[in-house]
Scaffold this active site. Structure first.
Site, PDB file in Angstrom:
ATOM      1  N   TYR A   1      43.574  28.633  80.760  1.00  0.00           N
ATOM      2  CA  TYR A   1      43.249  28.468  79.347  1.00  0.00           C
ATOM      3  C   TYR A   1      44.495  28.075  78.565  1.00  0.00           C
ATOM      4  O   TYR A   1      45.635  28.274  79.007  1.00  0.00           O
ATOM      5  CB  TYR A   1      42.647  29.759  78.790  1.00  0.00           C
ATOM      6  CG  TYR A   1      41.940  29.578  77.475  1.00  0.00           C
ATOM      7  CD1 TYR A   1      40.919  28.642  77.338  1.00  0.00           C
ATOM      8  CD2 TYR A   1      42.306  30.312  76.355  1.00  0.00           C
ATOM      9  CE1 TYR A   1      40.273  28.453  76.127  1.00  0.00           C
ATOM     10  CE2 TYR A   1      41.664  30.146  75.147  1.00  0.00           C
ATOM     11  CZ  TYR A   1      40.658  29.208  75.034  1.00  0.00           C
ATOM     12  OH  TYR A   1      40.026  29.030  73.819  1.00  0.00           O
TER      13      TYR A   1
ATOM     14  N   SER B   1      24.322  25.742  78.231  1.00  0.00           N
ATOM     15  CA  SER B   1      25.380  26.704  77.933  1.00  0.00           C
ATOM     16  C   SER B   1      25.045  27.451  76.642  1.00  0.00           C
ATOM     17  O   SER B   1      24.126  27.086  75.905  1.00  0.00           O
ATOM     18  CB  SER B   1      26.715  25.979  77.769  1.00  0.00           C
ATOM     19  OG  SER B   1      26.694  25.164  76.598  1.00  0.00           O
TER      20      SER B   1
ATOM     21  N   PHE C   1      37.967  19.295  70.321  1.00  0.00           N
ATOM     22  CA  PHE C   1      37.768  20.450  69.433  1.00  0.00           C
ATOM     23  C   PHE C   1      38.128  21.724  70.186  1.00  0.00           C
ATOM     24  O   PHE C   1      37.661  21.957  71.301  1.00  0.00           O
ATOM     25  CB  PHE C   1      36.327  20.553  68.945  1.00  0.00           C
ATOM     26  CG  PHE C   1      36.101  21.758  68.055  1.00  0.00           C
ATOM     27  CD1 PHE C   1      36.466  21.708  66.724  1.00  0.00           C
ATOM     28  CD2 PHE C   1      35.561  22.932  68.562  1.00  0.00           C
ATOM     29  CE1 PHE C   1      36.296  22.822  65.899  1.00  0.00           C
ATOM     30  CE2 PHE C   1      35.387  24.046  67.751  1.00  0.00           C
ATOM     31  CZ  PHE C   1      35.749  24.000  66.414  1.00  0.00           C
TER      32      PHE C   1
ATOM     33  N   VAL D   1      26.931  27.600  73.910  1.00  0.00           N
ATOM     34  CA  VAL D   1      27.191  26.685  72.794  1.00  0.00           C
ATOM     35  C   VAL D   1      26.053  25.691  72.657  1.00  0.00           C
ATOM     36  O   VAL D   1      25.581  25.409  71.549  1.00  0.00           O
ATOM     37  CB  VAL D   1      28.536  25.951  72.990  1.00  0.00           C
ATOM     38  CG1 VAL D   1      28.692  24.834  71.945  1.00  0.00           C
ATOM     39  CG2 VAL D   1      29.699  26.914  72.875  1.00  0.00           C
TER      40      VAL D   1
ATOM     41  N   ARG E   1      22.924  19.310  84.122  1.00  0.00           N
ATOM     42  CA  ARG E   1      23.372  18.762  85.409  1.00  0.00           C
ATOM     43  C   ARG E   1      22.451  19.114  86.562  1.00  0.00           C
ATOM     44  O   ARG E   1      22.681  18.648  87.681  1.00  0.00           O
ATOM     45  CB  ARG E   1      24.794  19.247  85.711  1.00  0.00           C
ATOM     46  CG  ARG E   1      25.836  18.657  84.772  1.00  0.00           C
ATOM     47  CD  ARG E   1      27.243  19.005  85.217  1.00  0.00           C
ATOM     48  NE  ARG E   1      27.555  20.410  84.965  1.00  0.00           N
ATOM     49  CZ  ARG E   1      28.655  21.017  85.414  1.00  0.00           C
ATOM     50  NH1 ARG E   1      29.527  20.346  86.152  1.00  0.00           N
ATOM     51  NH2 ARG E   1      28.886  22.277  85.130  1.00  0.00           N
TER      52      ARG E   1
END
Length: 336
Positions: free
Chosen positions: A55, A154, A265, A156, A176
């Protein structure tokens, strides 16, 4: 008093192998602080990447996992008038929320509606604002406009579908694997397709040839270009992740001949730049929608701290159709 937290002292390629539950002693409560019993804290992709060391922002070791969540105030230190004992509060971002208890400055806590599901409120800080800001900060979208996103299954992606619908926007949702289609439709999506080379053709068929102004990419690799090929001339593509593990692949011709703009973003960057007033406005708006039952995330399972390794392993799996939640003071793990 004995408390428990999910701690890691190293990072490694298998995230569940580096973290475990450990006991610790709670200190005396300092003036100006409150003691919070953590009720619910999600495991986000960023949490998994933090454990593997991939990360963009890594805490010093040893560290406690978890970046967001909600808890209930159980004790107030000297000089604290609010929040009062019994208040449901939003935990500060990045405070290590996979723990039974946190001692926090009272002034940093935001009170939440007490009669709303803590599990849904625990996900307020990261995924919903990411979805909302990507819909509002890059393109001036009007009711009836079209947006395409991948990783639609997901968390989000699910929030984006709901927020777009509330704003009168149309979404094309790319996944996917075919087995994810039904779950995405259950979250309110009308158009759901599996990613492939012929994606632009199937998008034109689904939309009747409508102009697509905004594309949102969380996969990277060739999927980035697949989305770009679906955009109208002058469209904007926003990337916020790389679930494929690959860099964004896109031919320069889409930048040169079709004037496509590629942006990135990262919510942590937005936090640094946004004014306190703007942050309060965004979180207040989202909390209101959750309280009204207009915004929610699908939850696959909840785990207590004794099962944190299994929880992280489940969260890291690519075959989920819902969020994994840690309930530090909750019962043993149970699917919901």
């Amino acid at each position: 008093m004995k408390a428990k937290k999910a701690q890691y002292s190293q990072r490694g390629p298998v995230p569940q192998d580096v973290i475990g539950a450990v006991e610790f002693e709670l200190p005396a409560l300092a003036p100006g602080q409150v003691r919070v019993a953590v009720l619910a804290a999600p495991i986000n992709p960023s949490d998994v990447l933090t454990l593997t060391g991939e990360y963009g922002l890594l805490p010093p070791l040893p560290a406690t996992g978890g970046n967001e969540g909600v808890g209930r105030v159980i004790e107030c230190g000297e000089g604290v008038a609010s929040p009062a004992v019994g208040s449901l509060v939003l935990l500060p971002v990045g405070c290590g929320t996979w723990t039974t208890h946190l001692d926090l400055p009272a002034k940093h806590l935001v009170e939440l509606p007490h009669d709303v599901d803590p599990v849904q409120l625990s996900m307020l800080t990261v995924n919903p604002p990411t979805a909302l800001l990507m819909l509002t900060e890059f393109v001036d979208l009007q009711p009836g406009d079209w947006v395409i996103q991948n990783a639609a299954n997901s968390a989000v992606g699910g929030y984006l579908i709901q927020l777009a619908k509330l704003r009168g926007l149309n979404t094309i949702n790319v996944v996917r694997r075919a087995s994810a289609i039904e779950a995405v439709k259950e979250s309110g999506a009308e158009h759901v397709v599996v990613d492939a080379e012929d994606l632009p053709k199937r998008v034109r068929e689904a939309t009747g040839g409508a102009h697509v102004k905004l594309a949102i990419d969380c996969v990277g690799g060739v999927s980035t270009e697949n989305l770009a090929r679906c955009l109208d001339e002058g469209g904007t593509l926003v990337n916020y992740g790389a679930m494929s593990g690959e860099r964004c692949m896109i031919s320069p011709r889409y930048f040169v001949f079709r004037d496509i703009t590629l942006r990135g973003f990262w919510l942590s960057q937005w936090f640094k730049q946004a004014t306190p007033q703007k942050r309060t406005e965004v979180f207040g708006h989202i909390a209101g929608l959750i309280a009204e039952g207009k915004l929610q995330a699908r939850v696959q399972a909840t785990y207590d701290l004794d099962h944190i390794k299994q929880a992280v392993q489940a969260a890291a799996s690519g075959a989920r159709d819902g969020k994994i939640i840690v309930e530090p003071n909750g019962p043993p793990r149970a699917a919901i």
